[in-house]
Design a protein around this motif. Structure first.
Motif, PDB file in Angstrom:
ATOM      1  N   THR A 437       0.833  -1.205   0.000  1.00  0.00           N
ATOM      2  CA  THR A 437       0.000   0.000   0.000  1.00  0.00           C
ATOM      3  C   THR A 437       0.867   1.253   0.000  1.00  0.00           C
ATOM      4  OG1 THR A 437      -1.728  -1.173   1.223  1.00  0.00           O
ATOM      5  CG2 THR A 437      -1.814   1.235   1.246  1.00  0.00           C
ATOM      6  N   ALA A 438       1.917   1.238   0.814  1.00  0.00           N
ATOM      7  CA  ALA A 438       2.821   2.391   0.865  1.00  0.00           C
ATOM      8  C   ALA A 438       3.470   2.646  -0.491  1.00  0.00           C
ATOM      9  CB  ALA A 438       3.900   2.144   1.926  1.00  0.00           C
ATOM     10  N   ALA A 439       3.851   1.584  -1.190  1.00  0.00           N
ATOM     11  CA  ALA A 439       4.474   1.739  -2.510  1.00  0.00           C
ATOM     12  C   ALA A 439       3.481   2.317  -3.513  1.00  0.00           C
ATOM     13  CB  ALA A 439       4.994   0.390  -2.995  1.00  0.00           C
ATOM     14  N   LEU A 440       2.241   1.840  -3.482  1.00  0.00           N
ATOM     15  CA  LEU A 440       1.227   2.334  -4.415  1.00  0.00           C
ATOM     16  C   LEU A 440       0.875   3.799  -4.126  1.00  0.00           C
ATOM     17  CD1 LEU A 440      -1.140  -0.787  -4.494  1.00  0.00           C
ATOM     18  CD2 LEU A 440       0.385  -0.001  -6.332  1.00  0.00           C
ATOM     19  N   VAL A 441       0.762   4.157  -2.862  1.00  0.00           N
ATOM     20  CA  VAL A 441       0.449   5.542  -2.496  1.00  0.00           C
ATOM     21  C   VAL A 441       1.582   6.467  -2.912  1.00  0.00           C
ATOM     22  CG1 VAL A 441       0.098   7.114  -0.545  1.00  0.00           C
ATOM     23  CG2 VAL A 441      -1.118   4.932  -0.624  1.00  0.00           C
ATOM     24  N   GLU A 442       2.822   6.043  -2.716  1.00  0.00           N
ATOM     25  CA  GLU A 442       3.958   6.877  -3.123  1.00  0.00           C
ATOM     26  C   GLU A 442       4.003   7.033  -4.635  1.00  0.00           C
ATOM     27  OE1 GLU A 442       7.571   9.111  -3.141  1.00  0.00           O
ATOM     28  OE2 GLU A 442       5.787   8.916  -1.891  1.00  0.00           O
ATOM     29  N   THR A 443       3.665   5.979  -5.370  1.00  0.00           N
ATOM     30  CA  THR A 443       3.599   6.080  -6.843  1.00  0.00           C
ATOM     31  C   THR A 443       2.546   7.102  -7.250  1.00  0.00           C
ATOM     32  OG1 THR A 443       4.288   3.771  -7.080  1.00  0.00           O
ATOM     33  CG2 THR A 443       3.203   4.797  -8.970  1.00  0.00           C
ATOM     34  N   LYS A 444       1.412   7.066  -6.597  1.00  0.00           N
ATOM     35  CA  LYS A 444       0.336   8.032  -6.878  1.00  0.00           C
ATOM     36  C   LYS A 444       0.796   9.451  -6.558  1.00  0.00           C
ATOM     37  CE  LYS A 444      -4.317   9.305  -5.282  1.00  0.00           C
ATOM     38  NZ  LYS A 444      -4.819   9.684  -6.607  1.00  0.00           N
ATOM     39  N   ARG A 445       1.487   9.606  -5.440  1.00  0.00           N
ATOM     40  CA  ARG A 445       1.969  10.938  -5.049  1.00  0.00           C
ATOM     41  C   ARG A 445       2.978  11.474  -6.058  1.00  0.00           C
ATOM     42  NH1 ARG A 445       5.792  13.814  -2.725  1.00  0.00           N
ATOM     43  NH2 ARG A 445       7.253  12.078  -2.957  1.00  0.00           N
ATOM     44  N   LYS A 446       3.872  10.620  -6.526  1.00  0.00           N
ATOM     45  CA  LYS A 446       4.884  11.052  -7.500  1.00  0.00           C
ATOM     46  C   LYS A 446       4.226  11.425  -8.835  1.00  0.00           C
ATOM     47  CE  LYS A 446       8.985  10.579  -7.390  1.00  0.00           C
ATOM     48  NZ  LYS A 446       9.879   9.447  -7.126  1.00  0.00           N
ATOM     49  N   HIS A 547      13.546   7.589  -4.821  1.00  0.00           N
ATOM     50  CA  HIS A 547      12.770   6.502  -5.420  1.00  0.00           C
ATOM     51  C   HIS A 547      12.182   5.680  -4.273  1.00  0.00           C
ATOM     52  CE1 HIS A 547      13.864   7.280  -9.553  1.00  0.00           C
ATOM     53  NE2 HIS A 547      15.134   7.357  -9.202  1.00  0.00           N
ATOM     54  N   LEU A 548      11.375   6.371  -3.488  1.00  0.00           N
ATOM     55  CA  LEU A 548      10.847   5.758  -2.271  1.00  0.00           C
ATOM     56  C   LEU A 548       9.921   4.589  -2.580  1.00  0.00           C
ATOM     57  CD1 LEU A 548      10.928   6.012   0.796  1.00  0.00           C
ATOM     58  CD2 LEU A 548       9.007   7.621   0.664  1.00  0.00           C
ATOM     59  N   GLU A 549       9.202   4.692  -3.708  1.00  0.00           N
ATOM     60  CA  GLU A 549       8.284   3.601  -4.067  1.00  0.00           C
ATOM     61  C   GLU A 549       9.047   2.310  -4.334  1.00  0.00           C
ATOM     62  OE1 GLU A 549       9.693   5.374  -7.828  1.00  0.00           O
ATOM     63  OE2 GLU A 549       9.035   6.146  -5.885  1.00  0.00           O
ATOM     64  N   ARG A 550      10.239   2.419  -4.911  1.00  0.00           N
ATOM     65  CA  ARG A 550      11.053   1.217  -5.153  1.00  0.00           C
ATOM     66  C   ARG A 550      11.511   0.619  -3.821  1.00  0.00           C
ATOM     67  NH1 ARG A 550      15.122   3.465  -9.908  1.00  0.00           N
ATOM     68  NH2 ARG A 550      13.500   4.147 -11.374  1.00  0.00           N
ATOM     69  N   PHE A 551      11.877   1.491  -2.908  1.00  0.00           N
ATOM     70  CA  PHE A 551      12.305   1.007  -1.593  1.00  0.00           C
ATOM     71  C   PHE A 551      11.166   0.291  -0.874  1.00  0.00           C
ATOM     72  CE2 PHE A 551      12.918   1.821   3.012  1.00  0.00           C
ATOM     73  CZ  PHE A 551      14.059   1.063   3.187  1.00  0.00           C
ATOM     74  N   TYR A 552       9.952   0.856  -0.970  1.00  0.00           N
ATOM     75  CA  TYR A 552       8.803   0.211  -0.347  1.00  0.00           C
ATOM     76  C   TYR A 552       8.514  -1.149  -0.984  1.00  0.00           C
ATOM     77  CZ  TYR A 552       7.467   4.360   2.372  1.00  0.00           C
ATOM     78  OH  TYR A 552       7.423   5.391   3.282  1.00  0.00           O
ATOM     79  N   TRP A 553       8.649  -1.245  -2.304  1.00  0.00           N
ATOM     80  CA  TRP A 553       8.457  -2.543  -2.958  1.00  0.00           C
ATOM     81  C   TRP A 553       9.517  -3.537  -2.485  1.00  0.00           C
ATOM     82  CZ3 TRP A 553       4.037  -3.827  -4.453  1.00  0.00           C
ATOM     83  CH2 TRP A 553       3.201  -3.010  -5.177  1.00  0.00           C
ATOM     84  N   LEU A 554      10.752  -3.065  -2.300  1.00  0.00           N
ATOM     85  CA  LEU A 554      11.804  -3.931  -1.777  1.00  0.00           C
ATOM     86  C   LEU A 554      11.436  -4.439  -0.385  1.00  0.00           C
ATOM     87  CD1 LEU A 554      14.682  -5.161  -1.841  1.00  0.00           C
ATOM     88  CD2 LEU A 554      15.517  -2.982  -0.908  1.00  0.00           C
ATOM     89  N   MET A 555      10.917  -3.542   0.465  1.00  0.00           N
ATOM     90  CA  MET A 555      10.506  -3.956   1.801  1.00  0.00           C
ATOM     91  C   MET A 555       9.345  -4.936   1.738  1.00  0.00           C
ATOM     92  SD  MET A 555      12.540  -2.557   3.934  1.00  0.00           S
ATOM     93  CE  MET A 555      11.644  -3.008   5.407  1.00  0.00           C
ATOM     94  N   CYS A 556       8.464  -4.751   0.751  1.00  0.00           N
ATOM     95  CA  CYS A 556       7.342  -5.674   0.571  1.00  0.00           C
ATOM     96  C   CYS A 556       7.854  -7.072   0.223  1.00  0.00           C
ATOM     97  CB  CYS A 556       6.418  -5.150  -0.526  1.00  0.00           C
ATOM     98  SG  CYS A 556       4.967  -6.173  -0.817  1.00  0.00           S
ATOM     99  N   VAL A 557       8.834  -7.135  -0.684  1.00  0.00           N
ATOM    100  CA  VAL A 557       9.415  -8.428  -1.072  1.00  0.00           C
ATOM    101  C   VAL A 557      10.130  -9.070   0.110  1.00  0.00           C
ATOM    102  CG1 VAL A 557      11.145  -9.538  -2.541  1.00  0.00           C
ATOM    103  CG2 VAL A 557       9.604  -7.813  -3.505  1.00  0.00           C
ATOM    104  N   LEU A 558      10.913  -8.275   0.850  1.00  0.00           N
ATOM    105  CA  LEU A 558      11.620  -8.813   2.022  1.00  0.00           C
ATOM    106  C   LEU A 558      10.621  -9.320   3.067  1.00  0.00           C
ATOM    107  CD1 LEU A 558      14.497  -6.184   2.515  1.00  0.00           C
ATOM    108  CD2 LEU A 558      14.677  -8.507   1.597  1.00  0.00           C
ATOM    109  N   SER A 559       9.532  -8.613   3.224  1.00  0.00           N
ATOM    110  CA  SER A 559       8.507  -9.041   4.185  1.00  0.00           C
ATOM    111  C   SER A 559       7.861 -10.348   3.740  1.00  0.00           C
ATOM    112  CB  SER A 559       7.435  -7.954   4.341  1.00  0.00           C
ATOM    113  OG  SER A 559       7.998  -6.767   4.864  1.00  0.00           O
ATOM    114  N   ALA A 560       7.640 -10.499   2.426  1.00  0.00           N
ATOM    115  CA  ALA A 560       7.052 -11.736   1.915  1.00  0.00           C
ATOM    116  C   ALA A 560       7.998 -12.916   2.109  1.00  0.00           C
ATOM    117  CB  ALA A 560       6.702 -11.573   0.436  1.00  0.00           C
ATOM    118  N   LEU A 561       9.287 -12.695   1.823  1.00  0.00           N
ATOM    119  CA  LEU A 561      10.279 -13.753   2.039  1.00  0.00           C
ATOM    120  C   LEU A 561      10.379 -14.096   3.521  1.00  0.00           C
ATOM    121  CD1 LEU A 561      13.113 -12.571  -0.394  1.00  0.00           C
ATOM    122  CD2 LEU A 561      11.515 -14.475  -0.729  1.00  0.00           C
ATOM    123  N   ASN A 562      10.306 -13.069   4.359  1.00  0.00           N
ATOM    124  CA  ASN A 562      10.344 -13.299   5.798  1.00  0.00           C
ATOM    125  C   ASN A 562       9.146 -14.121   6.250  1.00  0.00           C
ATOM    126  OD1 ASN A 562      11.310 -12.585   8.638  1.00  0.00           O
ATOM    127  ND2 ASN A 562       9.275 -11.679   8.666  1.00  0.00           N
TER     128      ASN A 562
END
Length: 590
Positions: A437-446, A547-562
């Motif tokens: 959600t954070a990644a999508l909201v940041e994409t919208k903001r950008k 590129h905060l949206e990319r960072f949020y997507w990275l955190m999303c992937v790390l959270s999924a792997l976790n």
């Protein structure tokens, strides 16, 4: 006689005067209610300053923004890590009752010191206009007073977080279904109490600090801390306090060392190990009488070694003649160490969740500052964003405890509605949703930023409402209700009775490690993404250059792997109730 078997005594517990506790007098909801009120007041005192501390350090102590941010991160991380010390002392040498009182007094002294410094100008750096002259940071005695006050508060917070949750949970009788349900509700409302204190802190007290002066903010925190001590003392006659059992770390070290030494021992030792594994009664004969007496008087006892972590079973074998007999371990000690080792992977899997929480609390406020922060005619400060998850938690906890748990219990047959591990897992899933959600909201903001022609700082805000940011906070608030309360209850019920406070403190240690990991992760990401002439993801003149949206997507992937990693350990975990039959304090989650 076991708990709940017709006696008015509470085996293993004493009252505030160190006399044996009684069922008819001590414990229960009334005693736990005092603990919940105390937590509201204590968390108010802590968060009122922690949430706004960076502003105080920059504006009044003239720290640079980076130094102020590091100081706050170190302060928060240290406070939560010190919960391990509070938990250890509560289990090993003192009661949770005494540790709370000592820690609360230490935190109160730290807050009083900070109040005095904020009130007296000669204890702070000289006021200055940074546009006209460099502002000097505090040095010498001024700096010493600041950090002494902060770390007295951190030490007090650590002791309280390490003792108060387990002190409240100890008030319930685990030998009855009603007692177990009440204990589970206590952990839910403990998180509710944290939120109540946080709500007052980030609204009323922060407003005082910004508008009336920091001496008022520190003063209110000091008064709240003092009031929490008074409330806690009023409930003294109702509390039952677990008798300390000695250092749990010593027991763990002895079992691990004994298993290593006996594993490398003679053939005689090896034969003894086989005997232990196949005939527990024979191994008991090798244990000295003092150890047997201690084991038999314990509320929780194990009479046989389990097949899990078999290498530790060697520690319960009789030492060959001529070997160090101090390394002889009881079956109970071996099984207790196994319980602690088994919960550590679950603890490790929650660090990424807290890392997500730390990142959002850092960047989300900056995102909101570029957006429209009006709700009708009311202009909301971006720093008030934490109000959203706090209010949501306060709404969600009663709904979860009063409606979801009874409904789920009818379906699953589990007293707590869902098992502890299922609840923690639900929180981890919600953290994945929060980062997406954070990644999508940041994409919208950008995209909005690009549409309006790349406005410079100081120009009117973007047309998008900052309420979009609230969605990621709501998901994280939900994750907190599931994971924090679930972790506290899981560690408390699954850990040995002699290590409960220390195990419960792992919940706060996970939060501290999440904060530390967040700083490390930002550094690693910037270094990795700056190679080959590219701009780092998390650097630039303004947030719009990130590129905060990319960072949020990275955190999303790390959270999924976790989460996948978590499923691996959770699927293999066996609750104590699945292998223990003569413990009076086992969860019914089979």
């Amino acid at each position: 006689m076991e708990e709940g078997q017709g006696s008015d005594s509470w085996p293993g517990y004493v009252d505030w005067r160190n006399k044996p506790a009684k069922r008819s007098v001590h414990g229960g909801i009334s005693a736990a209610a005092f603990v919940l009120v105390v937590e509201v007041l204590e968390n108010l005192a802590f968060l009122a300053n922690a949430s706004n501390l960076v502003l105080y350090l920059v504006r009044f102590m003239h720290f640079s923004p980076s130094k102020a941010a590091n100081a706050v991160t170190n302060f928060m991380g240290t406070a939560f890590l010190l919960a391990l010390l509070g938990g250890f002392l509560s289990d090993a040498f003192f009661t949770t009752y005494l540790i709370y009182l000592i820690s609360a007094l230490i935190e109160f002294l730290g807050l009083v010191l900070l109040t005095i410094q904020a009130h007296l100008p000669h204890l702070r750096p000289t006021s200055c206009d940074p546009s006209l002259e460099p502002c000097l940071e505090p040095t010498g005695s001024k700096e010493a007073i600041l950090f002494l006050g902060l770390y007295l508060v951190a030490l007090g917070v650590g002791g309280i977080k390490g003792s108060l949750p387990s002190h409240g949970a100890e008030q319930f009788d685990p030998s009855t279904p009603r007692g177990r349900k009440q204990r589970s509700s206590f952990f839910n409302y403990y998180v509710f109490s944290l939120s109540c204190g946080g709500l007052i802190a980030v609204t009323f007290v922060v407003w005082l600090e910004d508008n009336e002066g920091w001496e008022w903010g520190f003063g209110v925190s000091s008064a709240s801390m003092l009031l929490s001590i008074v409330v806690f003392l009023v409930g003294s006659t109702l509390y039952r306090n677990k008798v300390p059992d000695g250092s749990p770390l010593t027991t763990m070290a002895k079992v691990i060392l004994a298993s290593i030494c006996k594993g490398n021992g003679s053939k005689t030792a090896s034969n003894a190990i086989v005997s232990v594994a196949t005939s527990p009664r024979e191994s008991e004969k090798a244990i000295n009488e003092e150890m047997k007496t201690k084991m038999s008087s314990s509320i929780e006892t194990s009479t046989s070694l389990t097949g899990e972590l078999k290498f530790l079973n060697r520690a319960a074998a009789a030492s060959p003649s001529g070997h160090n007999q101090s390394l002889v371990c009881t079956v109970q000690e071996v099984e207790e160490v196994k319980l602690v080792i088994k919960i550590l992977p679950i603890f490790a899997c929650t660090i990424i969740l807290n890392c997500c929480l730390a990142q959002l609390s850092t960047f989300s406020v900056q995102q909101a500052a570029t957006m429209d922060t009006k709700i009708g005619k009311l202009k909301v400060p971006p720093a008030s964003l934490p109000v959203f998850p706090v209010v949501f938690i306060m709404i969600l906890v009663p709904l979860y405890d009063r409606f979801f748990v009874p409904l789920a219990s009818r379906i699953t047959g589990i007293e707590t509605g869902v098992s502890h591990l299922q609840r923690i897992g639900a929180g981890l899933v919600l953290s994945i949703v929060a980062m997406a959600t954070a990644a999508l909201v940041e994409t919208k903001r950008k995209h909005s930023w690009a549409r309006v022609g790349h406005p410079e700082p100081g120009n009117p805000p973007l047309p998008d409402t900052f309420l979009w940011i609230a969605f990621q906070y709501l998901f994280l608030g939900s994750a907190d209700v599931f994971t924090l309360a679930g972790l506290l209850e899981f560690f408390f019920t699954e850990a040995p009775m002699s290590m409960r406070s220390l195990a419960t403190s792992l919940s706060w240690a996970s939060l501290a490690l999440g904060y530390y990991l967040s700083s490390v992760l930002v550094t690693i990401v910037n270094k990795a993404t700056s190679k080959h002439g590219h701009a780092p993801w998390l650097s630039g003149r303004t947030l719009n250059d990130f590129h905060l949206e990319r960072f949020y997507w990275l955190m999303c992937v790390l959270s999924a792997l976790n989460f996948v990693h978590y499923l691996f350990w959770a699927a293999r975990y066996r609750y104590r109730s699945q292998k223990t039959h003569n413990s009076s304090d086992v969860p019914t989650q089979e």
